[in-house]
Design a protein around this motif. Structure first.
Motif, PDB file in Angstrom:
ATOM      1  N   ALA A 137     -59.371 -14.667 -46.638  1.00 39.19           N
ATOM      2  CA  ALA A 137     -58.418 -13.627 -45.646  1.00 39.19           C
ATOM      3  C   ALA A 137     -58.494 -12.211 -46.294  1.00 39.19           C
ATOM      4  CB  ALA A 137     -56.978 -14.191 -45.817  1.00 39.19           C
ATOM      5  N   ARG A 185     -52.840 -18.876 -47.742  1.00 43.43           N
ATOM      6  CA  ARG A 185     -53.359 -18.060 -46.810  1.00 43.43           C
ATOM      7  C   ARG A 185     -54.579 -17.233 -47.678  1.00 43.43           C
ATOM      8  NH1 ARG A 185     -53.533 -18.521 -41.853  1.00 43.43           N
ATOM      9  NH2 ARG A 185     -53.732 -16.058 -41.518  1.00 43.43           N
ATOM     10  N   GLU A 233     -55.907 -12.107 -42.211  1.00 46.59           N
ATOM     11  CA  GLU A 233     -57.154 -12.297 -41.021  1.00 46.59           C
ATOM     12  C   GLU A 233     -58.131 -12.716 -41.741  1.00 46.59           C
ATOM     13  OE1 GLU A 233     -56.324 -12.529 -37.872  1.00 46.59           O
ATOM     14  OE2 GLU A 233     -54.187 -12.010 -38.399  1.00 46.59           O
ATOM     15  N   ASP A 290     -54.273  -8.418 -44.643  1.00 53.29           N
ATOM     16  CA  ASP A 290     -53.648  -8.491 -43.491  1.00 53.29           C
ATOM     17  C   ASP A 290     -53.423 -10.136 -43.243  1.00 53.29           C
ATOM     18  OD1 ASP A 290     -52.893  -5.942 -43.177  1.00 53.29           O
ATOM     19  OD2 ASP A 290     -54.864  -5.591 -41.931  1.00 53.29           O
ATOM     20  N   ARG A 292     -65.403 -13.239 -38.820  1.00 57.47           N
ATOM     21  CA  ARG A 292     -65.054 -13.904 -37.915  1.00 57.47           C
ATOM     22  C   ARG A 292     -66.017 -14.889 -36.971  1.00 57.47           C
ATOM     23  NH1 ARG A 292     -59.694 -14.169 -35.682  1.00 57.47           N
ATOM     24  NH2 ARG A 292     -59.423 -12.247 -36.830  1.00 57.47           N
TER      25      ARG A 292
END
Length: 311
Positions: free
Chosen positions: A177, A260, A182, A180, A186
């Motif tokens: 991650a 996370r 994210e 943030d 991706r």
């Protein structure tokens, strides 16, 4: 002469098929044929009539078949007696487990057993999936725990082996991650800029599962393999450092995902995941020495748990 050659020969005598026996013995057909030839060289006689189909044994082969059954049974009985001499071994359950599950599934599963079944004494043999299955086939463990998917089934004779389902495991793509929270990378990526891919080494069971996921994807996936290993823990370590996308079992990343540190690399609906069964196998005790008391008690508990889950 190796005892596995006798086991190969007994399988061939019973199936009358080189290809079927190779599947049951978890080796390639050429390797299986070489082992039969090695046994013939040791015996100094042709054991198989290769001019007929289905395969037939020669008179020398028929003689060896009868003797092989007695020898293998005697070896099994002797092994059971020797193990019986060691009191510490009577209540130690020997597990053959793939490397990945040795680090991920197995420790948590033993913890759950402690709560529901009670503490167990165990010996863990961590191997690749192929060798773990061979350990069961060769009688070198009490129980085999492994993943199962219909696309890659084990060729275990259901008349000789039995199975209990322990649950399910989801294999999916994970990535480090960013600040943030994210995904650093991706999926599906772009053809002009493929994503760094951390893959399993050729032949790894989970690697074949990942290949199937990518093959069945309805969306073009753009990946550039930059690293490979046969262990999921190795891929996870590289993913945590931000080196790329890795397909990992959830049990391997549960803590990192909750914190996370690792997040899914694919959005919902892309379909880049696979659900696998987690199964435990054993050789049926019919016609052989009774299993260890501890192993038998655990097996009975697992069977009851499976039945309770179905009702």
């Amino acid at each position: 002469m190796e005892t596995k050659w006798l086991e190969d020969f007994v399988s061939l005598a019973e199936t009358r098929s080189f290809s079927r026996s190779a599947q049951l013995r978890h080796v390639t057909q050429p390797a299986f044929s070489r082992r039969i030839q090695a046994l013939e060289a040791w015996a100094g006689a042709d054991l198989v009539d290769r001019s007929s189909y289905p395969t037939r044994l020669t008179p020398a082969g028929e003689t060896l078949y009868a003797q092989a059954l007695e020898m293998l049974q005697a070896l099994q009985n002797t092994r059971a007696m020797l193990r019986g001499h060691t009191s510490a071994g009577k209540d130690v359950i020997e597990f053959a487990v793939p490397h990945t599950m040795a680090f991920t599934f197995f420790p948590a599963w033993v913890s759950s057993l402690r709560e529901k079944f009670g503490p167990i004494k165990s010996r863990l043999i961590a191997l690749n999936v192929h060798d773990a299955v061979l350990h069961l086939v060769e009688g070198s463990c009490d129980l085999l725990i492994s993943y199962h998917h219909p696309s890659q089934p084990f060729q275990l004779d259901t008349e000789r082996y039995e199975m209990v389902s322990l649950g399910q495991e989801v294999l999916a793509p994970y990535v480090k991650a960013d600040a943030d929270g994210e995904p650093l990378y991706r999926l599906p990526g772009q053809a002009s800029q493929p994503l760094p891919y951390l893959g399993y080494a050729p032949g790894a069971y989970l690697g074949r599962m990942v290949d199937l996921i990518l093959k069945q994807s309805t969306t073009a996936i753009h990946l550039d393999r930059v690293y490979e290993t046969d262990m999921a823990e190795g891929l996870k370590a590289m993913a945590l450092e931000g080196h790329g996308v890795a397909f990992l079992p959830y049990s391997a990343v549960k803590k990192e995902h909750r914190a996370r540190k690792l997040v899914r690399a694919a959005p919902e609906g892309l379909g880049l995941e696979m659900t696998m069964d987690v199964r435990v196998y054993r050789e049926k005790p019919v016609g052989k020495a009774a299993p260890k008391g501890a192993a038998q008690a655990l097996w009975a508990f697992l069977q009851q748990s499976q039945q309770a889950a179905k009702t």
